[in-house]
Design an enzyme around this catalytic site. Structure first.
Site, PDB file in Angstrom:
ATOM      1  N   HIS A  79       0.768  -1.249   0.000  1.00 19.23           N
ATOM      2  CA  HIS A  79       0.000   0.000   0.000  1.00 19.23           C
ATOM      3  C   HIS A  79       0.797   1.297   0.000  1.00 19.23           C
ATOM      4  O   HIS A  79       0.200   2.357  -0.097  1.00 19.23           O
ATOM      5  CB  HIS A  79      -0.948   0.018   1.205  1.00 19.23           C
ATOM      6  N   HIS A 127      -2.743  -2.959   8.144  1.00 16.61           N
ATOM      7  CA  HIS A 127      -3.886  -3.258   7.270  1.00 16.61           C
ATOM      8  C   HIS A 127      -4.488  -1.942   6.787  1.00 16.61           C
ATOM      9  O   HIS A 127      -4.655  -1.009   7.576  1.00 16.61           O
ATOM     10  CB  HIS A 127      -4.937  -4.057   8.062  1.00 16.61           C
ATOM     11  N   LYS A 152      -4.866  -9.399  -8.309  1.00 18.00           N
ATOM     12  CA  LYS A 152      -5.605  -8.914  -7.147  1.00 18.00           C
ATOM     13  C   LYS A 152      -6.718  -7.997  -7.649  1.00 18.00           C
ATOM     14  O   LYS A 152      -6.500  -7.163  -8.528  1.00 18.00           O
ATOM     15  CB  LYS A 152      -4.676  -8.172  -6.193  1.00 18.00           C
TER      16      LYS A 152
END
Length: 148
Positions: free
Chosen positions: A37, A138, A64
């Site tokens: 990310h 996350h 993905k």
């Protein structure tokens, strides 16, 4: 001479042995978060950007479906897990106090096998991250901020 170890001493010794393992797991999760990310200096932020970054970061076998790249400093992203740039959101999730430039890459469909084709969406908004021991691990990609 027989030595008797107290149960408290045994628990203490076990705790010392497990601490490095826990820190290593946090470090691995944080590195995985960064790989998936984080991109401080994006180029283009278009379809080609997404296709290149997704392949470079190992997210194309299989393709993905969706991935968001956050464009900011590591310190600003980490600060979401602290009071400096984050507030509690839900469970271990925290919402950023300040907005970030982001690029969301979405798989265009078709085969989940390479070559993967992506579309890109740019935005400037707050983000929600999951934190473990003060580290982002996350990115809550399903979070959509309310309209201003």
């Amino acid at each position: 001479m027989v030595m008797v170890l107290s149960p408290l001493f045994l628990v203490f010794m076990l705790g010392l042995g497990l601490t490095p393992l826990t820190l290593a797991q946090d470090d691995d999760r944080y590195r995985h978060f960064l790989t998936q990310h984080y991109d401080a200096r994006p180029f283009g932020r278009d379809r080609r950007y997404c296709e290149t970054m997704m392949k470079r970061r190992g997210m194309t076998s299989p393709c993905k479906d969706t991935n968001t790249f956050v464009h900011g400093t590591k310190n600003d992203i980490k600060a979401i897990c602290e009071e400096r740039n984050g507030t509690p959101y839900r469970g271990n999730l925290r919402i950023s106090k300040s907005p970030f430039q982001i690029t969301t890459c979405k798989h265009k469909g078709g085969s989940p096998r390479p070559p993967c084709q992506y579309s890109a969406t740019e935005a400037h908004r707050v983000i929600v991250v999951g934190c473990e021991n003060g580290w982002p691990t996350h990115l809550e990609e399903s979070f959509i901020p309310p309209s201003q």
